[in-house]
Design a protein around this motif. Structure first.
Motif, PDB file in Angstrom:
ATOM      1  N   GLU A  25      43.146  41.540  38.864  1.00 42.46           N
ATOM      2  CA  GLU A  25      41.704  41.416  38.646  1.00 42.46           C
ATOM      3  C   GLU A  25      41.333  40.005  38.176  1.00 42.46           C
ATOM      4  OE1 GLU A  25      41.149  44.844  36.143  1.00 42.46           O
ATOM      5  OE2 GLU A  25      40.793  46.137  37.868  1.00 42.46           O
ATOM      6  N   LYS A  26      42.188  39.400  37.335  1.00 48.03           N
ATOM      7  CA  LYS A  26      41.949  38.017  36.892  1.00 48.03           C
ATOM      8  C   LYS A  26      42.046  37.055  38.075  1.00 48.03           C
ATOM      9  CE  LYS A  26      43.564  38.542  32.174  1.00 48.03           C
ATOM     10  NZ  LYS A  26      44.781  38.511  31.376  1.00 48.03           N
ATOM     11  N   SER A  32      37.596  33.853  43.254  1.00 50.26           N
ATOM     12  CA  SER A  32      36.415  34.391  43.951  1.00 50.26           C
ATOM     13  C   SER A  32      36.796  35.158  45.215  1.00 50.26           C
ATOM     14  CB  SER A  32      35.439  33.271  44.287  1.00 50.26           C
ATOM     15  OG  SER A  32      35.025  32.620  43.117  1.00 50.26           O
ATOM     16  N   LEU A  33      37.685  36.142  45.049  1.00 50.64           N
ATOM     17  CA  LEU A  33      38.155  36.931  46.192  1.00 50.64           C
ATOM     18  C   LEU A  33      37.595  38.356  46.186  1.00 50.64           C
ATOM     19  CD1 LEU A  33      41.908  35.853  46.109  1.00 50.64           C
ATOM     20  CD2 LEU A  33      40.157  35.057  47.684  1.00 50.64           C
ATOM     21  N   GLY A  34      36.515  38.576  45.460  1.00 48.35           N
ATOM     22  CA  GLY A  34      35.932  39.904  45.339  1.00 48.35           C
ATOM     23  C   GLY A  34      35.537  40.534  46.663  1.00 48.35           C
ATOM     24  N   ASN A  35      35.203  39.703  47.651  1.00 50.88           N
ATOM     25  CA  ASN A  35      34.844  40.244  48.964  1.00 50.88           C
ATOM     26  C   ASN A  35      36.089  40.658  49.756  1.00 50.88           C
ATOM     27  OD1 ASN A  35      35.658  37.581  49.240  1.00 50.88           O
ATOM     28  ND2 ASN A  35      34.366  37.236  51.034  1.00 50.88           N
ATOM     29  N   MET A  36      37.238  40.057  49.441  1.00 52.09           N
ATOM     30  CA  MET A  36      38.476  40.335  50.163  1.00 52.09           C
ATOM     31  C   MET A  36      39.301  41.441  49.489  1.00 52.09           C
ATOM     32  SD  MET A  36      41.120  37.467  51.548  1.00 52.09           S
ATOM     33  CE  MET A  36      39.989  36.155  51.165  1.00 52.09           C
ATOM     34  N   ILE A  37      39.470  41.335  48.169  1.00 56.30           N
ATOM     35  CA  ILE A  37      40.189  42.344  47.390  1.00 56.30           C
ATOM     36  C   ILE A  37      39.129  43.022  46.526  1.00 56.30           C
ATOM     37  CG2 ILE A  37      42.052  42.810  45.772  1.00 56.30           C
ATOM     38  CD1 ILE A  37      43.322  40.137  46.663  1.00 56.30           C
TER      39      ILE A  37
END
Length: 173
Positions: A25-26, A32-37
């Motif tokens: 999560e960190k 900034s990979l929130g769209n990927m993971i």
């Protein structure tokens, strides 16, 4: 081309599930990979134990040594997850992780679906299916997670509790 994120099972060192999840999560936040993971979950259940005559509820991991990750699989996301400290790899072939099937995701209860009901606790409902069909009762509690409702039904001159599926009930208008 927008791919759909799928659930993957990540193998961790035993006892490192929480550490792997927080490290992932960190990394997602920092890079900034929130769209990927999109999601990281550790499936748990509440277990009631009785010790020395006292009841104690504890949270227990359903699959020790595993973390579930919802992501769009590509080289970058695979690399981030695979190289997270405490992670030993994905479940599946070493070259290509296997996503969970929709049936497996549903069975594991990983994704929660919102259930909209036309009745609430305290409402009078009609039972439309099962052995108690055509009877009415009062809803005493609703558990959306298990999709069950508890209804007091009048049988043989007394209130009898019954556990029913949410879809077996409809409100009495």
């Amino acid at each position: 081309m927008s791919e759909e994120a799928k659930w993957y099972v990540v193998h961790t060192y035993s006892g490192y599930e929480n550490k792997v999840a927080s490290n992932l999560e960190k990394a997602i936040e920092n890079k900034s990979l929130g769209n990927m993971i999109q999601e990281v979950k550790i499936p748990t259940e509440i277990v009631t134990e009785i010790k020395d005559g006292k009841e104690k509820s504890t949270e227990r991991k359903i699959f020790p040594g595993y973390v579930l990750v919802k992501m769009i699989l590509n080289d970058k996301s695979w690399y981030i997850v695979r190289n997270t400290r405490g992670c030993t790899g994905f479940v599946g072939q070493s070259t290509k992780p296997l996503p969970l099937s929709p049936e497996e995701v549903k069975k594991l209860g990983v994704e929660t679906e919102n259930v909209e009901l036309a009745y609430n606790v305290g409402d009078v409902v009609s039972i439309i299916d099962g052995p108690l069909a055509n009877m009415t009762g009062t809803v005493t509690s609703i558990n959306k997670k298990t999709k069950k409702a508890y209804v007091n039904v009048s049988m043989f001159g007394r209130e009898t509790p019954a556990e029913l599926e949410l879809i077996q009930l409809k409100p009495v208008m």
